[in-house]
Design a protein around this motif. Structure first.
Motif, PDB file in Angstrom:
ATOM      1  N   UNK A  10       0.868  -1.172   0.000  1.00 48.75           N
ATOM      2  CA  UNK A  10       0.000   0.000   0.000  1.00 48.75           C
ATOM      3  C   UNK A  10       0.909   1.228   0.000  1.00 48.75           C
ATOM      4  N   UNK A  11       1.060   1.850  -1.167  1.00 47.29           N
ATOM      5  CA  UNK A  11       2.033   2.922  -1.371  1.00 47.29           C
ATOM      6  C   UNK A  11       1.302   4.221  -1.677  1.00 47.29           C
ATOM      7  N   UNK A  12       1.323   5.159  -0.720  1.00 48.77           N
ATOM      8  CA  UNK A  12       0.630   6.423  -0.899  1.00 48.77           C
ATOM      9  C   UNK A  12       1.635   7.559  -0.830  1.00 48.77           C
ATOM     10  N   UNK A  13       1.871   8.183  -1.989  1.00 51.12           N
ATOM     11  CA  UNK A  13       2.752   9.347  -2.053  1.00 51.12           C
ATOM     12  C   UNK A  13       2.021  10.615  -1.634  1.00 51.12           C
ATOM     13  N   UNK A  14       0.690  10.514  -1.502  1.00 56.47           N
ATOM     14  CA  UNK A  14      -0.137  11.666  -1.137  1.00 56.47           C
ATOM     15  C   UNK A  14      -1.063  11.262   0.005  1.00 56.47           C
ATOM     16  N   UNK A  25      -7.057   3.446   4.158  1.00 56.95           N
ATOM     17  CA  UNK A  25      -7.623   2.574   5.193  1.00 56.95           C
ATOM     18  C   UNK A  25      -8.460   1.474   4.576  1.00 56.95           C
ATOM     19  N   UNK A  26      -9.209   1.809   3.525  1.00 55.32           N
ATOM     20  CA  UNK A  26     -10.074   0.819   2.878  1.00 55.32           C
ATOM     21  C   UNK A  26      -9.276  -0.350   2.322  1.00 55.32           C
ATOM     22  N   UNK A  27      -8.194  -0.053   1.598  1.00 58.07           N
ATOM     23  CA  UNK A  27      -7.411  -1.140   1.020  1.00 58.07           C
ATOM     24  C   UNK A  27      -6.618  -1.902   2.073  1.00 58.07           C
ATOM     25  N   UNK A  62       5.876  -8.712  -4.056  1.00 56.66           N
ATOM     26  CA  UNK A  62       4.484  -8.450  -3.717  1.00 56.66           C
ATOM     27  C   UNK A  62       3.547  -9.114  -4.715  1.00 56.66           C
ATOM     28  N   UNK A  63       2.325  -9.356  -4.276  1.00 57.80           N
ATOM     29  CA  UNK A  63       1.285  -9.865  -5.168  1.00 57.80           C
ATOM     30  C   UNK A  63       0.441  -8.734  -5.750  1.00 57.80           C
ATOM     31  N   UNK A  64       0.196  -7.719  -4.945  1.00 54.78           N
ATOM     32  CA  UNK A  64      -0.595  -6.565  -5.372  1.00 54.78           C
ATOM     33  C   UNK A  64       0.071  -5.310  -4.829  1.00 54.78           C
ATOM     34  N   UNK A  65       0.102  -4.257  -5.640  1.00 61.84           N
ATOM     35  CA  UNK A  65       0.542  -2.944  -5.172  1.00 61.84           C
ATOM     36  C   UNK A  65      -0.579  -1.955  -5.414  1.00 61.84           C
ATOM     37  N   UNK A  66      -1.049  -1.334  -4.344  1.00 66.01           N
ATOM     38  CA  UNK A  66      -2.057  -0.283  -4.413  1.00 66.01           C
ATOM     39  C   UNK A  66      -1.321   1.047  -4.288  1.00 66.01           C
ATOM     40  N   UNK A  67      -1.475   1.931  -5.269  1.00 59.49           N
ATOM     41  CA  UNK A  67      -0.663   3.149  -5.280  1.00 59.49           C
ATOM     42  C   UNK A  67      -1.492   4.390  -5.547  1.00 59.49           C
ATOM     43  N   UNK A  68      -1.262   5.419  -4.738  1.00 61.51           N
ATOM     44  CA  UNK A  68      -1.774   6.768  -4.999  1.00 61.51           C
ATOM     45  C   UNK A  68      -0.573   7.652  -5.275  1.00 61.51           C
ATOM     46  N   UNK A  69      -0.632   8.373  -6.387  1.00 67.15           N
ATOM     47  CA  UNK A  69       0.508   9.180  -6.791  1.00 67.15           C
ATOM     48  C   UNK A  69       0.048  10.434  -7.503  1.00 67.15           C
ATOM     49  N   UNK A 111     -21.141   5.930   1.557  1.00 66.77           N
ATOM     50  CA  UNK A 111     -20.196   5.941   0.446  1.00 66.77           C
ATOM     51  C   UNK A 111     -18.774   5.730   0.952  1.00 66.77           C
ATOM     52  N   UNK A 112     -18.420   6.398   2.062  1.00 68.54           N
ATOM     53  CA  UNK A 112     -17.090   6.238   2.636  1.00 68.54           C
ATOM     54  C   UNK A 112     -16.863   4.806   3.099  1.00 68.54           C
ATOM     55  N   UNK A 113     -17.839   4.213   3.776  1.00 65.86           N
ATOM     56  CA  UNK A 113     -17.708   2.820   4.209  1.00 65.86           C
ATOM     57  C   UNK A 113     -17.563   1.881   3.025  1.00 65.86           C
ATOM     58  N   UNK A 114     -18.281   2.194   1.959  1.00 67.61           N
ATOM     59  CA  UNK A 114     -18.244   1.330   0.785  1.00 67.61           C
ATOM     60  C   UNK A 114     -16.888   1.333   0.088  1.00 67.61           C
ATOM     61  N   UNK A 115     -16.022   2.277   0.449  1.00 68.12           N
ATOM     62  CA  UNK A 115     -14.655   2.221  -0.079  1.00 68.12           C
ATOM     63  C   UNK A 115     -13.995   0.897   0.288  1.00 68.12           C
TER      64      UNK A 115
END
Length: 315
Positions: free
Chosen positions: A47-51, A58-60, A98-105, A291-295
Motif C-alpha cells: 500500500x504505497x501512498x505518495x499523497x 484505510x479501505x485497502x 508483492x502480489x498486489x501494489x495499491x498506489x496513490x501518486x 459511500x465512505x464505508x463502501x470504499x
C-alpha cells in the motif's frame, strides 16, 4: 489453482462484465451477503501512498486484511525513488516480492504502465492526476446498494471536472438508460479526452452524457446529486480568483426543489460552506458516510478481481 494478476489502472481496463462483477461483489460485501472467507490468504499487498489519504488507504489496508492478505505499507519518503531510482525499476523490484501494489501518486496515469505490465504483481490505481477508478467503483456500489440497480439512474455531478469526475463519467455511462449531467465551472471541466470517451461510451451503452458550465435549467427528477471538494488532493488552481468561479456551483438545498427524492453523494473529505452546505451534507438525503464505508467493500472486490477470485455476477 494458480491465481491471476490483473491490474486496474483505469476503468477502461475493465470489460463491461468485469465492471458488473466488481460492483455486484462490492454490494455483496456491503450488505453482508458475501460468505466469510480468506481468498487472499498467503498474498502480500503493498500500500504505497505518495499523497495523503484517509478513506482509500484505510479501505485497502483493512480490506486486504479481511481477505486474509498481509500488508506492507509505504509512505511518501520510504522508497528509493527519492534518491534517484527510476519509478519503473522500483516497480520491477516490488513485483518480485508483492502480489498486489495499491498506489496513490501525483504522477500521470501513464507512469503506472510499467508496473501494470509485471506478470507477477497486480497494480491498482488508487488515484493519479487523471483518474480515480476505485472511487468510481465505490460510487457505483453505493448507488446499486441504495437503488437496487445502476441502470436508468439520473445523476447530476456539480463541481470541478477532476479525477473523481473523470472516473465517474467513464464508469457510469456504461450502464444503459443512465442520464449523467456534469455542471463544472468554466475552465475547470473534464479534459477533452475524457469527455470524448464518455460520449462514446454513452452512445454504445444507450445512456446519456452531457457537460455544461453553468447552473441554469438544472435537470429535474434526479436520483443523485454528487459533488467533491473544490481543492482536489495534490493540485493547485491556475487562477488566484478561482473561488469566484466556483461559488455558483455550491450544492445547496435548492437543488432539491425539483428533485425532492434525490440522494446526495460526496467522496469526502468535505468542506462545509464551500462545495456543499452543512444542511445537505449532514441531512437525511446524504449517503456520504455510506459511500465512505463502501470504499472498503469496493477495495475488497477490486483485490479479489485482481487476483482472479471475484465471483461472477448473476445475469
Amino acid at each position: 489453482m494458480e491465481r491471476e494478476y490483473r491490474s486496474l489502472v483505469s476503468t477502461d481496463d475493465l470489460s463491461d462484465s468485469d465492471l458488473r462483477d466488481i460492483v455486484e461483489r462490492g454490494v455483496a460485501h456491503a450488505t453482508g451477503r458475501a460468505a466469510r472467507s480468506l481468498p487472499l490468504e498467503g498474498d502480500v499487498v503493498g500500500v504505497f501512498f505518495e499523497m495523503t489519504s484517509t478513506r482509500t488507504r484505510t479501505a485497502f489496508s483493512a480490506g486486504a486484511l479481511r481477505l486474509g492478505a498481509q500488508i506492507v505499507p509505504f509512505g511518501p519518503g520510504d522508497l528509493q525513488t527519492n534518491t534517484g531510482e527510476t519509478f519503473d525499476d522500483t516497480g520491477r523490484v516490488l513485483a518480485r516480492m508483492l502480489d498486489v501494489m495499491v498506489i496513490r501518486t501525483g504522477r500521470t496515469q501513464d507512469s503506472l504502465a510499467a508496473w501494470a505490465a509485471q506478470k507477477n504483481m497486480a497494480t491498482v490505481n488508487a488515484m493519479t492526476q487523471e483518474e480515480h477508478p476505485t472511487q468510481a467503483l465505490t460510487d457505483l456500489i453505493t448507488m446499486q446498494a441504495r437503488f437496487g440497480t445502476v441502470e436508468g439512474l439520473r445523476v447530476c455531478y456539480v463541481g470541478e471536472g477532476n479525477n473523481t469526475a473523470a472516473a465517474l463519467a467513464l464508469a457510469l455511462t456504461r450502464f444503459p438508460g443512465v442520464v449523467l449531467e456534469l455542471r463544472t465551472p468554466p475552465g475547470y471541466g473534464l479534459s477533452a479526452k475524457v469527455r470524448a470517451r464518455a460520449e462514446a461510451l454513452a452512445t454504445a451503452a444507450g445512456s446519456s452524457f452531457a457537460e455544461r458550465h453553468d447552473m441554469d435549467d438544472l435537470p429535474q427528477s434526479l436520483d443523485v446529486v454528487y459533488t467533491t471538494r473544490w481543492q482536489t488532493t495534490g493540485t493547485t488552481k491556475p487562477s488566484a480568483d478561482w473561488r469566484q468561479d466556483f461559488a455558483p456551483f455550491q450544492v445547496t438545498s435548492r437543488l432539491w426543489e425539483d428533485s425532492p427524492q434525490a440522494m446526495f453523494m460526496h467522496d469526502l473529505p468535505a468542506h462545509r460552506g464551500e462545495e456543499v452546505t452543512a444542511d445537505v451534507l449532514d441531512g437525511p438525503m446524504s449517503m456520504a458516510l455510506d459511500q465512505a464505508e463502501n470504499k472498503m467493500h469496493s477495495a475488497m472486490a477490486v483485490l479479489e478481481w485482481c487476483r482472479g477470485v471475484c465471483p461472477k455476477a448473476t445475469r
